[in-house]
Design a protein around this motif. Structure first.
Motif, PDB file in Angstrom:
ATOM      1  N   LEU A 311      74.054  84.759  61.763  1.00  0.00           N
ATOM      2  CA  LEU A 311      75.277  85.465  62.144  1.00  0.00           C
ATOM      3  C   LEU A 311      76.153  84.594  63.038  1.00  0.00           C
ATOM      4  O   LEU A 311      75.661  83.845  63.894  1.00  0.00           O
ATOM      5  CB  LEU A 311      74.927  86.762  62.876  1.00  0.00           C
ATOM      6  N   ASP A 314      80.852  86.166  66.493  1.00  0.00           N
ATOM      7  CA  ASP A 314      81.629  87.400  66.395  1.00  0.00           C
ATOM      8  C   ASP A 314      80.843  88.537  65.760  1.00  0.00           C
ATOM      9  O   ASP A 314      81.192  89.711  65.949  1.00  0.00           O
ATOM     10  CB  ASP A 314      82.903  87.163  65.565  1.00  0.00           C
ATOM     11  N   GLU A 315      79.801  88.209  65.006  1.00  0.00           N
ATOM     12  CA  GLU A 315      79.026  89.240  64.307  1.00  0.00           C
ATOM     13  C   GLU A 315      77.854  89.754  65.140  1.00  0.00           C
ATOM     14  O   GLU A 315      77.195  90.717  64.749  1.00  0.00           O
ATOM     15  CB  GLU A 315      78.492  88.665  62.989  1.00  0.00           C
TER      16      GLU A 315
END
Length: 419
Positions: A311, A314-315
């Motif tokens: 990821l 931002d995720e």
């Protein structure tokens, strides 16, 4: 079985020892597990008189779903009926018709109503004996405690946490299930009289109706954050690993209808997120993951962990999700002294009212509603405006009549002056 409510004299010091019930008075009825037997049971219940006692047995801790694996009913003139909704494929239409417009008596109804609704069984009227006990101001409101206090009997307990999805159900489990409704109508009569004596019967009917008509609870936004031990996970990357493992486990648990904790314990999710194993050998070296079942699923767990590692920043989940409500009350004094003063005044006034009427404070007015109102009060804090606000937020009329003035006064409170 004729059962009389205990008198005040028989519930005080020196009262006789409660009579232990180990078997239903009429014996354990055969389980209704065929359409023919269901129709016969429904006909008998429809011909009965008075309220119908209702209870369910689920398999929490064993199954993913919260479905009913046994439904128990009892009505004067019909006796006790034990229904196996699994054998009947969840089709209980004859019962729906038989119980139409009948008052149901349940204990802790909010626990049973959702799984009954899945079977299209919904009461037209409701009497909740546990809630009645709370409104009566009793300190112990379990079914066993109320039956002992009000009726002078002691119920044989011990199978509430059993795996009710098991078939066939053992005879002693069925006896336990039948006893849960054996005295429920008699308890309803005793609690009805007690609430009437305390002049709280109208309050109770409002509360029962609120429980009966309550909408289903909305799903949690991020249920994985309730993983036990997650407070030990600090970094967003580790939180992403917890989320990935939780979601993988949830998918398997839902598909197989097995309680998630029996697929993989929460503690193992947290340990794997902290250890961040890269290979199957690393993973199976961790506690629990070395077991036979977990070795078979090792590739699935590793896949979840790899996805979490891939990821982008931002995720990743945030460490502390945004809180829609007010902060914990212990932080109010620093963040908003005026709100802290309002809450302190409200709690004091509501506690006084609850004590006067022998009620738990949380049944007088929901603590969350009190906190939210004190943290962000309406512009108009007159008694009338506060009453309207409470009504909009779901408070019952009896609660509003007791608390609107006190809460309005508390909202005028100012923080103490400091030197």
């Amino acid at each position: 079985m004729a059962v009389e409510a205990a008198t005040p004299e028989s519930t005080g010091p020196g009262r006789p020892e409660p009579v232990l019930l180990t078997e239903p008075a009429d014996g354990v009825p055969p389980v209704v597990d065929s359409p023919v037997a269901l129709q016969a049971a429904a006909t008998a219940l429809a011909a009965g008189a008075g309220p119908v006692a209702v209870d369910t047995e689920r398999a929490s801790g064993y199954r993913y779903s919260q479905r009913a694996y046994l439904v128990q009913l009892r009505r004067e003139g019909a006796g006790t009926v034990l229904v196996d909704p699994i054998a009947l494929a969840g089709s209980l239409e004859p019962l729906v018709t038989a119980l139409d417009d009948t008052e149901w008596v349940l204990h802790a109804a909010s626990q049973d109503l959702p799984c009954l609704a899945e079977l299209d069984l919904r009461p037209a009227r409701l009497f909740d004996t546990e809630l009645a006990g709370r409104l009566a101001g009793f300190d112990r409101v379990s079914l066993g405690a109320l039956v002992e206090r009000m009726l002078g009997y002691r119920l044989e307990k011990g199978h509430s946490a059993a795996d009710w999805s098991r078939r066939p159900l053992p005879a002693d489990w069925l006896a336990y299930a039948a006893l849960d409704v054996e005295l429920l109508v008699a308890l309803r009569e005793a609690m009805h009289a007690e609430l009437e004596r305390q002049d709280k019967l109208e309050w109770a009917w409002e509360e029962f109706e609120a429980v009966r008509t309550a909408p289903p609870a909305p799903p949690r936004a991020e249920p994985w954050r309730r993983t036990s031990g997650i407070h030990r996970v600090r970094s967003p990357r580790q939180l992403a690993a917890v989320r990935a493992l939780w979601e993988a486990r949830d998918s398997v648990a839902r598909e197989r209808d097995i309680a998630p904790g029996r697929i993989l314990p929460d503690s193992s999710i947290v340990q794997a997120a902290q250890a961040n194993p890269k290979t199957e050998a690393d993973l199976t070296a961790l506690p629990v993951f070395g077991g036979r079942q977990q070795r078979r699923r090792a590739s699935m767990w590793l896949h979840a962990l790899r996805n979490a590692r891939r990821l982008s920043a931002d995720e990743l989940p945030v460490a502390s999700p945004p809180n829609e409500g007010p902060p914990p009350p212990n932080r109010w004094a620093d963040r908003d002294p005026a709100a802290a003063a309002r809450l302190s005044a409200a709690r004091a006034k509501l506690s006084e009212i609850a004590e006067k009427h022998q009620l738990p404070a949380e049944n007088l007015l929901l603590p969350d509603l009190v906190r939210r109102t004190c943290w962000a009060p309406p512009e108009d804090i007159s008694e009338e405006a506060v009453a309207r606000l409470l009504r909009e937020k779901g408070a019952r009329e009896w609660q509003i009549s007791l608390t609107a003035n006190a809460l309005s006064t508390a909202l005028h409170a100012e923080p103490a002056a400091t030197d």
